[in-house]
Design an enzyme around this catalytic site. Structure first.
Site, short mmCIF file in Angstrom:
data_model
loop_
_atom_site.label_atom_id
_atom_site.label_comp_id
_atom_site.label_asym_id
_atom_site.label_seq_id
_atom_site.Cartn_x
_atom_site.Cartn_y
_atom_site.Cartn_z
CE LYS A 14 -1.72 13.36 -15.27
NZ LYS A 14 -2.25 13.62 -16.75
CG HIS B 135 4.35 9.07 -25.13
ND1 HIS B 135 3.17 9.06 -25.32
CD2 HIS B 135 4.65 10.31 -24.38
CE1 HIS B 135 2.36 9.98 -24.56
NE2 HIS B 135 3.47 10.62 -23.87
CG ASN C 175 -2.57 15.01 -20.91
OD1 ASN C 175 -1.58 14.44 -21.10
ND2 ASN C 175 -3.30 14.91 -19.73
CD GLU D 198 -5.02 15.30 -16.17
OE1 GLU D 198 -3.86 15.09 -16.06
OE2 GLU D 198 -5.69 14.99 -17.15
CG HIS E 266 -2.89 8.61 -24.92
ND1 HIS E 266 -3.56 9.07 -23.70
CD2 HIS E 266 -1.55 8.84 -24.68
CE1 HIS E 266 -2.58 9.40 -22.86
NE2 HIS E 266 -1.43 9.32 -23.51
CE LYS F 29 4.29 16.50 -15.60
NZ LYS F 29 4.24 15.43 -16.39
NE ARG G 180 -0.26 16.21 -13.60
CZ ARG G 180 0.49 15.51 -12.69
NH1 ARG G 180 0.18 15.66 -11.65
NH2 ARG G 180 1.37 14.66 -13.28
CD GLU H 151 5.35 14.79 -23.73
OE1 GLU H 151 4.71 15.86 -23.64
OE2 GLU H 151 4.83 13.74 -23.99
CG HIS I 11 -0.42 13.94 -24.43
ND1 HIS I 11 0.26 14.99 -24.84
CD2 HIS I 11 0.45 12.85 -23.64
CE1 HIS I 11 1.56 14.98 -24.37
NE2 HIS I 11 1.63 13.81 -23.43
NE ARG J 127 -3.84 -2.09 2.16
CZ ARG J 127 -3.95 -3.02 3.04
NH1 ARG J 127 -3.24 -2.79 4.09
NH2 ARG J 127 -4.68 -3.97 2.95
#
Lengths: 449, 449
Positions: free
Chosen positions: B228, B350, B330, B322, B337, B312, B326, B270, B333, B206
């Site tokens: 993230k 990516h 993206n 987010e 994606h 960032k 935030r 990026e 993205h 955990r």
């Protein structure tokens, strides 16, 4: 097996008085750290940190009786089908949430609906519970609320399915259903469902809202409260997971009507645990009312659930991430997890393994001279009355215990810390500072070498 | 494919002036919400919430030049092998952490060791990076620190392995090695390793501590910063994971010496993104220095990494989970994606998919009349110079885009929100409030129907 365990029950306990006195001396020092509590008065729970151990004493008599009276009043005030639920608040700042406890709560849709975020709900349940309560829960989620749509995923039932493979079925369903970040997951079932659904909610899209609807005593008094979620690994229980709090916990005590006797008893093991670690008066109440609990007397059961949730909520509020105090809720669990892992997940119910584990922890506490033999006897007696095991399965060996206990989450820098009773009933310690010999003797007394 | 995309580049833009004026009017209203920032002066970043969109304008000219000057000073002060690292702080209250940037940082064990908790470390890396840097990192972790023992797990390299099966290998290794809650995970590699190691650290027992040592531009300027973490699902990228912050990020720019050109360019996508969404001066600097970046000029590269990390860190500090701002990170993205998922994880890097995705987002912004054609051209130009794609792979169909975009994390209650440019260079919006027709037209222009 039980006879081996009983071998030492009549032995004398030479060092008891000294240790016990030392204990009382320490908790009453002015250096004791007093922690915030939303239930008890500030003086009723104190945590002393010393070296490698955490000592806890039980709540004061006055605060205990106040809780008891409160439940009686609420039960008496019920009028017809729409009884107001008993509410226990878990105080965690902006992650606080209520536990609703009562009969017929699934017939009060507004309770559930006020905690649903967004328009999409995924109910996670199992093959046993779905035929009994899934329709009822869908109605509770959607009655008067036509904008909400409900999906469900029905998992196989049992601890042996609390693994990554089954968890992936929840993700598959959520993704195929195109659920988004504003959805709500609902766990409908026992501890396995709650733990898996909670972890799925924690990880799906990096976290969505979820609600617990526990349907077993085990889940209602323990696993649904406090935000521990996760799955098992072949080498150990609950090794993969997250601390992730629900929006609310809804305990409809009517769901216990369909619970098998063996499951009921399993849940009582955790109820008994609260008495042993921090609430002596509750333990005494249980000794007097064990038959009422076994025959499912609604009033006794509601009281046991409420009192258990109060104990759990208080501990979780003080130590959410288990840096010390919260670990005491795991009395018997280190031994119990070894039984579940070695014997095979799902062979014994969790509470059955915990019951045997508590007997072992109590045995070890006695060998260390930390408790007197009357406590050992009382623990045996109440577990036997509840028809719970008082020794591990015969197949268990010392090596099986040792290898699983080595990966226990309470190991820190190689040292296994255990929850052991110390002092009068209702007091325990979480410590790595104990004589290894006592642990070895306990393992040998309860398993094959 | 590129020719289809270019079809509209010379078209006129009738509604531009009005929209652009409207934009300036709105960001300058007294109702603008000013948010805390640890980098810029309070007036240099403002976020206006209106309806379904979040508008962001770039930082003021003065604060930009201040940052630039700071880097020059630090570079100039280097003396021999033990240069002090540039430090960018990610300000997240009690989860704040430093990003160390510089040459030779892996030869400064004290940097790493001050963030290691406990005595046990698990380095998670891959088959490409292990032969290059694993020994060096083990030395950095243990030199002068004999109490620390280091285990490692070497995963296959590539986005196609960022899945639950590979993640389980990390848990297996951690559990077999009997690591406990006081251990530290170290991610040594690119974005895939960082995301998987971070999620493993979030879920193991955990939650245990972890450190990021990114070895690609992509990871150094973006994925290692901000917490993230996660893995892909066959139906979509990063759908399972956690927000989980590291103890520190250590960027040793020397690790870029072994980076293939294609990986370098992927990371620059990026870098270019930060300029487009919030830092026009940085974009202008990139236009002038793109060749220095492509030829790996150490000073230019260090500046690009620092400036990217500052952007960032500032965004993450303002909106860790987010809820709005935030999401602007993206840009491109959502389209990207869809390319990665449909075309097969690992086929395109990516950043390559993001580059094509940014061109699509820019195309759509232009169709909506939100930007002028000079921006469209400048984006094409810089991506072409960086040898990055400016259109998706030929196999992509409109339906492929649509089915993956439907499960994007930015869908809320069924509405797909996109990051689009609006206004002068360096300004963007995150919004679901756009003309569907423009999206359809963009998809059709860039893929088969």
């Amino acid at each position: 097996m039980a006879s081996t365990a009983a071998n030492h029950l009549c032995a004398s306990l030479p060092s008891k008085t000294k240790t016990s006195a030392d204990f009382f001396l320490r908790v009453q020092t002015p250096n004791a750290v007093s922690l915030r509590s939303s239930f008890a008065s500030p003086s009723s729970l104190e945590l002393t940190r010393g070296g490698n151990s955490t000592r806890v004493r039980s709540r004061s008599r006055s605060s205990i009786y106040a809780s008891s009276a409160q439940v009686m009043d609420q039960s008496a005030s019920k009028t017809g089908s729409k009884a107001a639920p008993t509410i226990v608040e878990v105080d965690l700042g902006n992650r606080s949430y209520p536990i609703y406890i009562g009969s017929g709560l699934l017939d009060q849709p507004e309770l559930l609906q006020r905690h649903v975020h967004g328009k999409r709900v995924l109910v996670v349940t199992n093959t046993t519970i779905a035929p009994l309560y899934l329709d009822k829960v869908v109605v509770a989620l959607t009655r008067g609320n036509p904008n909400v749509s409900v999906e469900s995923v029905i998992l196989p039932d049992g601890e042996q399915y609390k693994n990554m493979e089954t968890l992936m079925k929840v993700f598959d369903k959520a993704i195929e259903s195109r659920l988004d970040r504003k959805c709500t997951f609902v766990a409908l079932g026992g501890g396995v469902i709650g733990d898996m659904c909670g972890f799925a909610a924690a990880a799906f899209l990096r976290g969505v809202n979820f609600i617990q609807i526990p349907t077993t005593v085990m889940a209602q008094v323990d696993s649904s409260v406090g935000g521990k979620t996760g799955i098992n690994h072949p080498l150990g229980k609950n090794l993969i997971g997250a601390f992730y709090q629900p929006q609310c916990v809804l305990v409809d005590t009517d769901t216990l009507n369909t619970l098998p006797d063996r499951e009921l008893a399993s849940g009582l093991a955790e109820v008994i645990k609260y008495g042993l670690i921090r609430d002596a008066e509750f333990f005494e109440w249980q000794e007097k009312n064990i038959n009422a609990l076994l025959t499912r007397d609604p009033s006794a059961m509601a009281y046991a659930i409420k009192r258990s949730c109060e104990n759990k909520a208080e501990v979780v509020s003080l130590d959410e991430k288990e840096s010390g105090l919260r670990a005491t809720l795991n009395l018997g669990h280190t031994f119990g997890h070894a039984i579940e892992t070695s014997f095979g997940y799902g062979q014994w119910l969790h509470g059955e393994a915990v019951a045997a584990g508590m007997v072992m922890a109590v045995d070890m506490s006695y060998r260390l001279g930390w408790i007197d033999d009357s406590i050992v006897k009382r623990v045996h007696n109440i577990l036997e009355q509840a028809k719970l095991p008082t020794a591990p399965p015969e197949v268990m060996t010392v090596e099986m215990f040792q290898s699983v206990m080595a990966v226990d989450k309470k190991v820190a820098d190689g040292l296994l810390r255990l929850i052991l009773l110390k002092g009068p009933l209702g007091n325990c310690v979480f410590t790595g500072d104990y004589d290894r010999k006592a642990l070895d003797e306990t393992l040998l007394a309860f398993s094959k070498s």
